[in-house]
Design a protein around this motif. Sequence first.
Motif, PDB file in Angstrom:
ATOM      1  N   PHE A  45      54.426  38.880  40.995  1.00 48.11           N
ATOM      2  CA  PHE A  45      54.649  40.539  40.719  1.00 48.11           C
ATOM      3  C   PHE A  45      54.589  41.140  42.209  1.00 48.11           C
ATOM      4  CE2 PHE A  45      53.178  44.768  39.887  1.00 48.11           C
ATOM      5  CZ  PHE A  45      54.100  45.232  39.370  1.00 48.11           C
ATOM      6  N   PHE A  46      53.585  40.921  42.913  1.00 49.47           N
ATOM      7  CA  PHE A  46      53.253  41.743  44.148  1.00 49.47           C
ATOM      8  C   PHE A  46      54.131  41.235  45.263  1.00 49.47           C
ATOM      9  CE2 PHE A  46      49.442  42.865  42.007  1.00 49.47           C
ATOM     10  CZ  PHE A  46      49.670  44.126  41.879  1.00 49.47           C
ATOM     11  N   LYS A  47      54.682  39.760  45.129  1.00 50.68           N
ATOM     12  CA  LYS A  47      55.589  39.563  46.071  1.00 50.68           C
ATOM     13  C   LYS A  47      56.999  39.993  46.016  1.00 50.68           C
ATOM     14  CE  LYS A  47      53.504  34.978  47.242  1.00 50.68           C
ATOM     15  NZ  LYS A  47      53.141  33.516  46.967  1.00 50.68           N
ATOM     16  N   GLN A  48      57.190  40.354  44.624  1.00 50.46           N
ATOM     17  CA  GLN A  48      58.593  41.084  44.134  1.00 50.46           C
ATOM     18  C   GLN A  48      58.286  42.706  44.437  1.00 50.46           C
ATOM     19  OE1 GLN A  48      59.151  40.480  40.176  1.00 50.46           O
ATOM     20  NE2 GLN A  48      59.747  38.339  40.529  1.00 50.46           N
ATOM     21  N   HIS A  49      57.110  43.085  44.697  1.00 51.89           N
ATOM     22  CA  HIS A  49      56.852  44.429  44.791  1.00 51.89           C
ATOM     23  C   HIS A  49      55.654  44.523  45.915  1.00 51.89           C
ATOM     24  CE1 HIS A  49      58.265  44.271  40.847  1.00 51.89           C
ATOM     25  NE2 HIS A  49      58.785  45.572  40.933  1.00 51.89           N
ATOM     26  N   PRO A  50      56.095  44.282  47.311  1.00 51.16           N
ATOM     27  CA  PRO A  50      54.818  44.502  48.343  1.00 51.16           C
ATOM     28  C   PRO A  50      54.129  45.729  48.370  1.00 51.16           C
ATOM     29  CG  PRO A  50      57.264  43.453  48.973  1.00 51.16           C
ATOM     30  CD  PRO A  50      57.283  44.140  47.651  1.00 51.16           C
ATOM     31  N   VAL A  51      53.272  45.600  48.685  1.00 48.11           N
ATOM     32  CA  VAL A  51      52.145  46.788  48.729  1.00 48.11           C
ATOM     33  C   VAL A  51      51.326  46.693  50.148  1.00 48.11           C
ATOM     34  CG1 VAL A  51      51.955  47.194  46.194  1.00 48.11           C
ATOM     35  CG2 VAL A  51      50.380  45.372  47.429  1.00 48.11           C
ATOM     36  N   ALA A  52      50.712  47.521  50.495  1.00 44.53           N
ATOM     37  CA  ALA A  52      49.897  47.567  51.736  1.00 44.53           C
ATOM     38  C   ALA A  52      48.641  47.182  51.473  1.00 44.53           C
ATOM     39  CB  ALA A  52      49.890  48.901  52.226  1.00 44.53           C
ATOM     40  N   ALA A  53      48.022  47.367  50.289  1.00 45.19           N
ATOM     41  CA  ALA A  53      46.636  47.004  49.971  1.00 45.19           C
ATOM     42  C   ALA A  53      46.474  46.986  48.409  1.00 45.19           C
ATOM     43  CB  ALA A  53      45.539  47.954  50.534  1.00 45.19           C
ATOM     44  N   ILE A  54      45.582  46.293  48.042  1.00 52.31           N
ATOM     45  CA  ILE A  54      45.263  46.165  46.336  1.00 52.31           C
ATOM     46  C   ILE A  54      43.875  46.592  46.152  1.00 52.31           C
ATOM     47  CG2 ILE A  54      45.214  44.486  44.364  1.00 52.31           C
ATOM     48  CD1 ILE A  54      47.437  43.178  45.408  1.00 52.31           C
ATOM     49  N   GLY A  55      43.698  47.293  44.910  1.00 55.08           N
ATOM     50  CA  GLY A  55      42.517  47.442  44.409  1.00 55.08           C
ATOM     51  C   GLY A  55      42.311  46.401  43.116  1.00 55.08           C
ATOM     52  N   ILE A  56      41.364  45.862  43.074  1.00 55.92           N
ATOM     53  CA  ILE A  56      40.870  45.100  41.783  1.00 55.92           C
ATOM     54  C   ILE A  56      39.865  45.418  41.028  1.00 55.92           C
ATOM     55  CG2 ILE A  56      40.457  42.677  40.974  1.00 55.92           C
ATOM     56  CD1 ILE A  56      42.123  41.666  43.494  1.00 55.92           C
ATOM     57  N   GLY A  57      39.816  45.775  40.009  1.00 56.68           N
ATOM     58  CA  GLY A  57      38.614  45.804  38.913  1.00 56.68           C
ATOM     59  C   GLY A  57      38.715  44.540  38.096  1.00 56.68           C
ATOM     60  N   SER A  58      37.584  43.904  38.047  1.00 57.90           N
ATOM     61  CA  SER A  58      37.710  42.624  37.392  1.00 57.90           C
ATOM     62  C   SER A  58      36.693  42.733  36.088  1.00 57.90           C
ATOM     63  CB  SER A  58      37.536  41.499  38.087  1.00 57.90           C
ATOM     64  OG  SER A  58      37.415  40.181  37.321  1.00 57.90           O
ATOM     65  N   PHE A  59      36.895  41.909  34.895  1.00 61.45           N
ATOM     66  CA  PHE A  59      35.936  41.730  34.014  1.00 61.45           C
ATOM     67  C   PHE A  59      34.954  40.529  34.605  1.00 61.45           C
ATOM     68  CE2 PHE A  59      38.837  37.838  33.717  1.00 61.45           C
ATOM     69  CZ  PHE A  59      37.958  36.759  33.521  1.00 61.45           C
ATOM     70  N   GLY A  60      33.827  40.569  34.260  1.00 58.64           N
ATOM     71  CA  GLY A  60      32.632  39.748  34.672  1.00 58.64           C
ATOM     72  C   GLY A  60      31.722  38.861  33.869  1.00 58.64           C
ATOM     73  N   PRO A  61      30.642  38.788  34.618  1.00 55.95           N
ATOM     74  CA  PRO A  61      30.162  39.374  35.539  1.00 55.95           C
ATOM     75  C   PRO A  61      30.818  38.759  36.927  1.00 55.95           C
ATOM     76  CG  PRO A  61      28.467  38.402  34.386  1.00 55.95           C
ATOM     77  CD  PRO A  61      29.590  38.095  33.639  1.00 55.95           C
ATOM     78  N   ILE A  62      30.427  39.563  38.052  1.00 54.64           N
ATOM     79  CA  ILE A  62      31.362  39.207  39.205  1.00 54.64           C
ATOM     80  C   ILE A  62      30.259  39.249  40.393  1.00 54.64           C
ATOM     81  CG2 ILE A  62      33.369  39.771  38.461  1.00 54.64           C
ATOM     82  CD1 ILE A  62      33.464  42.357  40.266  1.00 54.64           C
ATOM     83  N   GLY A  63      30.644  38.713  41.666  1.00 53.47           N
ATOM     84  CA  GLY A  63      29.951  38.773  42.812  1.00 53.47           C
ATOM     85  C   GLY A  63      30.412  39.887  43.617  1.00 53.47           C
TER      86      GLY A  63
END
Length: 293
Positions: A45-63
């Motif tokens: 999806f992001f290769k089809q729609h190039p972006v300058a930066a990405i924010g990620i909010g993930s399920f977890g727990p995460i480090g």
Amino acid sequence: MQLGAIEAGGTKFVCGIGDETGQIIEQIRIPTTTPTETLAGVTAFFKQHPVAAIGIGSFGPIGVNAKHRDFGYITNTPKAGWENFNFLGYIRTHLNIPVYWTTDVNVAAYGEYQLGAGKDIDNLVYFTVGTGIGAGVIYQGKFLRGFNHLEAGHILIKHLPTDHFAGVCPYHADCLEGLASGPALEQRFNAPAAELANRPEVWQLEATYIAQACVNYTLSYSPDRIVIGGGVMHQEQLFPLIREAFTNLLGHYTETPDVMNYIQRIKLNDDAGLTGCLLLANELIVTGQTVGS
């Protein structure tokens, strides 16, 4: 400038593109299956729609602590196939752009803090009551964390003596999530929350547990406002019950803003997470960072 957002959930990933104001332009949903299959769809999806930066909010727990070796990983999740998976590393390898990495509840909190129910305050507690319960705390514009991110959905609360339900949390049984999450309601009353709207005893019990959480967050973090989201909170009758129970439980021990303004419903609804991701991605561009958490 086009920015990206990934709201990574246990059942689906929501990917979006938007701008530095948090405006969402386009979004798609990808089922959460295996890491390889799911993230192949995300990166395509992001290769089809190039972006300058990405924010990620993930399920977890995460480090989330950059000093620890599990930074960027989904850690001891019960989601099959995702335990100890290097999520951030995968995204940075395949897209090679700046990435802001944090929890799913933190990105929703940030969206509300900037553009929703918390946009006129300095310090916010946001928590979501749905399949699970998670909380994010923003103090003076920054996420509160220490060794790791908060797990304030698992605080221990008083189990009401009239409530004989054991709780659904596999770790703590009758913590907040164990007693007040959507699965807790469904197992206790043998019906999903949406089918219990006309049973006042359900919502009085639920409001009491949520109000206990609000008291604990008030005494621990002293926020300017508490904002609550999640599927269970679609039951609008909960809010007056929560405010009443909160006032009684707090017992005028300490001052808070007017309770009508102090405990509020989420305003951005389903867009809170993607909005927060876009705004956090923009922070990386503004500050010149390549990664944030």
